[in-house]
Design an enzyme around this catalytic site. Structure first.
Site, PDB file in Angstrom:
ATOM      1  N   ASP A 195      -4.948 -56.167  65.198  1.00  0.00           N
ATOM      2  CA  ASP A 195      -4.405 -55.541  63.987  1.00  0.00           C
ATOM      3  C   ASP A 195      -2.893 -55.694  64.025  1.00  0.00           C
ATOM      4  O   ASP A 195      -2.315 -56.019  65.063  1.00  0.00           O
ATOM      5  CB  ASP A 195      -4.790 -54.051  63.974  1.00  0.00           C
ATOM      6  CG  ASP A 195      -4.256 -53.340  62.736  1.00  0.00           C
ATOM      7  OD1 ASP A 195      -4.260 -53.941  61.653  1.00  0.00           O
ATOM      8  OD2 ASP A 195      -3.804 -52.190  62.857  1.00  0.00           O
ATOM      9  N   SER A 196      -2.267 -55.429  62.899  1.00  0.00           N
ATOM     10  CA  SER A 196      -0.813 -55.452  62.855  1.00  0.00           C
ATOM     11  C   SER A 196      -0.211 -54.377  63.761  1.00  0.00           C
ATOM     12  O   SER A 196       0.937 -54.491  64.172  1.00  0.00           O
ATOM     13  CB  SER A 196      -0.355 -55.222  61.417  1.00  0.00           C
ATOM     14  OG  SER A 196      -0.973 -54.058  60.903  1.00  0.00           O
ATOM     15  N   CYS A 200      -7.561 -55.849  60.830  1.00  0.00           N
ATOM     16  CA  CYS A 200      -6.549 -55.561  59.812  1.00  0.00           C
ATOM     17  C   CYS A 200      -7.031 -56.049  58.439  1.00  0.00           C
ATOM     18  O   CYS A 200      -7.390 -57.218  58.275  1.00  0.00           O
ATOM     19  CB  CYS A 200      -5.263 -56.285  60.197  1.00  0.00           C
ATOM     20  SG  CYS A 200      -3.922 -56.052  59.033  1.00  0.00           S
ATOM     21  N   CYS A 238      -8.016 -50.172  54.328  1.00  0.00           N
ATOM     22  CA  CYS A 238      -6.862 -50.244  55.233  1.00  0.00           C
ATOM     23  C   CYS A 238      -7.233 -49.491  56.502  1.00  0.00           C
ATOM     24  O   CYS A 238      -7.877 -48.435  56.441  1.00  0.00           O
ATOM     25  CB  CYS A 238      -5.641 -49.597  54.576  1.00  0.00           C
ATOM     26  SG  CYS A 238      -4.222 -49.488  55.678  1.00  0.00           S
ATOM     27  N   HIS A 242      -5.704 -47.591  58.403  1.00  0.00           N
ATOM     28  CA  HIS A 242      -5.197 -46.234  58.609  1.00  0.00           C
ATOM     29  C   HIS A 242      -5.940 -45.172  57.801  1.00  0.00           C
ATOM     30  O   HIS A 242      -5.853 -43.996  58.113  1.00  0.00           O
ATOM     31  CB  HIS A 242      -3.716 -46.172  58.222  1.00  0.00           C
ATOM     32  CG  HIS A 242      -2.800 -46.852  59.179  1.00  0.00           C
ATOM     33  ND1 HIS A 242      -2.958 -48.166  59.544  1.00  0.00           N
ATOM     34  CD2 HIS A 242      -1.703 -46.393  59.846  1.00  0.00           C
ATOM     35  CE1 HIS A 242      -1.986 -48.493  60.390  1.00  0.00           C
ATOM     36  NE2 HIS A 242      -1.226 -47.434  60.595  1.00  0.00           N
ATOM     37  N   GLU A 295       1.051 -42.695  60.357  1.00  0.00           N
ATOM     38  CA  GLU A 295       1.796 -42.981  61.591  1.00  0.00           C
ATOM     39  C   GLU A 295       2.666 -41.793  61.981  1.00  0.00           C
ATOM     40  O   GLU A 295       2.962 -41.571  63.147  1.00  0.00           O
ATOM     41  CB  GLU A 295       2.656 -44.236  61.410  1.00  0.00           C
ATOM     42  CG  GLU A 295       1.816 -45.432  61.048  1.00  0.00           C
ATOM     43  CD  GLU A 295       1.925 -46.602  62.005  1.00  0.00           C
ATOM     44  OE1 GLU A 295       2.965 -46.747  62.630  1.00  0.00           O
ATOM     45  OE2 GLU A 295       0.928 -47.365  62.091  1.00  0.00           O
TER      46      GLU A 295
HETATM   47  N1  DGL Z   1      -3.406 -52.830  59.353  1.00  0.00           N
HETATM   48  C1  DGL Z   1      -2.946 -52.864  57.988  1.00  0.00           C
HETATM   49  C2  DGL Z   1      -4.164 -52.982  57.052  1.00  0.00           C
HETATM   50  O1  DGL Z   1      -5.281 -52.665  57.399  1.00  0.00           O
HETATM   51  C3  DGL Z   1      -2.139 -51.639  57.626  1.00  0.00           C
HETATM   52  C4  DGL Z   1      -0.782 -51.604  58.286  1.00  0.00           C
HETATM   53  C5  DGL Z   1       0.113 -52.762  57.867  1.00  0.00           C
HETATM   54  O2  DGL Z   1       0.577 -52.789  56.694  1.00  0.00           O
HETATM   55  O3  DGL Z   1       0.344 -53.635  58.675  1.00  0.00           O
HETATM   56  O4  DGL Z   1      -4.002 -53.425  55.945  1.00  0.00           O
END
Ligand code: DGL
Length: 266
Positions: A11-12, A74, A185, A187, A153
């Site tokens: 993931d990012s 992600c 997403c 999060h 976050e």
């Molecule tokens: N992991 C990203 C997503 O699921 C969210 C966080 C980001 O913008 O990098 O889209």
């Protein structure tokens, strides 16, 4: 394929740990190598070219460590780069979009599905395309919710301000009459309660993390590549601030994190 090799998940940043949590629940024997690109998060406001470049580096890193498949946890990477990543690699690579779309189509009764995600995910139309590929007569309403990632976050999962922001983002979806909403997403599962409370109580939420872990199990069992018991480690690599990752990661994973190593990709 070595059945006891780890599954690569990336993931990012931290958010993909919600996917790790689901995989651990449904596949407790699997080892997982998680990669969080904490130096370059967020991806949600970046271009497809940049996101694809970062993702290629991460997949190469995971493949070098012998993973048997890769789960792109992600949503933004799944929306912008998955096709390119699949083309260049021979191991199975799955994203979160198709499993989430399939789960939503199974749940909807009025054929009106809502999708929420980062700006990049919503602008890419990847969820709408995946949904329409499964069922062409769907109505789809979308909403980008860029402030949800920083709120999560920050740990603001119960604050009145988070509820107010959710109401502003989600009221149009409610008014449009969606009966199912995809949490597009990584999060968003963390603020599921807030999201649900701003929608009609009958609206069903689809957690892509759960959908993708079911898909992972399906692929490994089809390939006869499920791990034997006794191999269930979790190793994490991040590109910045491993200590912060350990502290915040607990919220996403639902348990304490250890073995977080710092790496550089360039
Ligand atoms: N992991 C990203 C997503 O699921 C969210 C966080 C980001 O913008 O990098 O889209």
């Amino acid at each position: 394929m070595n059945r006891n090799a780890p599954i690569g998940v990336f993931d990012s940043g931290l958010g993909g740990l919600t996917v790790v949590h689901s995989i651990k629940q449904s596949l407790p024997n699997e080892s997982i190598i998680y990669f969080g690109d904490t130096a370059r998060v967020p991806y949600g406001a970046k271009s497809a070219k940049t996101v694809t470049h970062f993702s290629r580096q991460i997949i190469n890193f995971l493949i070098d460590r012998g993973v048997k498949m890769v789960v792109v946890a992600c949503n933004t990477v799944s929306a912008l780069a998955l096709t390119a990543l699949k083309k260049q690699n021979s191991i199975p690579i799955i994203g979160v979009i198709e499993p989430g779309a399939e789960a939503a189509v199974k749940l909807t009764r009025n054929n009106h599905i809502g999708v929420i995600g980062t700006t990049a995910t919503i602008q890419s139309d990847a969820y709408s395309t995946a949904l329409k590929n499964i069922k062409s007569n769907l109505m789809i309403s979308t909403a980008a919710c860029p402030l949800f990632v920083p709120l999560v976050e920050e740990g603001w999962t119960d604050e009145p301000v988070s509820l107010m922001i959710a109401e502003i983002y989600l009221k149009p979806l409610s008014d449009n009459g969606v009966d199912t909403v995809i949490l597009g997403c990584t999060h968003y599962p963390i603020i599921k309660t807030i999201i649900q409370s701003t929608l009609h109580s009958s609206v069903k939420l689809v957690d892509s993390a759960e959908a993708v872990s079911e898909k992972t199990a399906e692929i490994l069992s089809l390939k006869d590549a499920l791990s034997e018991p006794g191999h269930s480690d979790l190793t994490c690599y991040v590109t910045d601030l491993p200590q912060k990752f350990e502290e915040l990661g607990e919220r996403f994973l639902g348990e304490k994190l250890a073995n977080v190593a710092l790496v550089q990709l360039d």
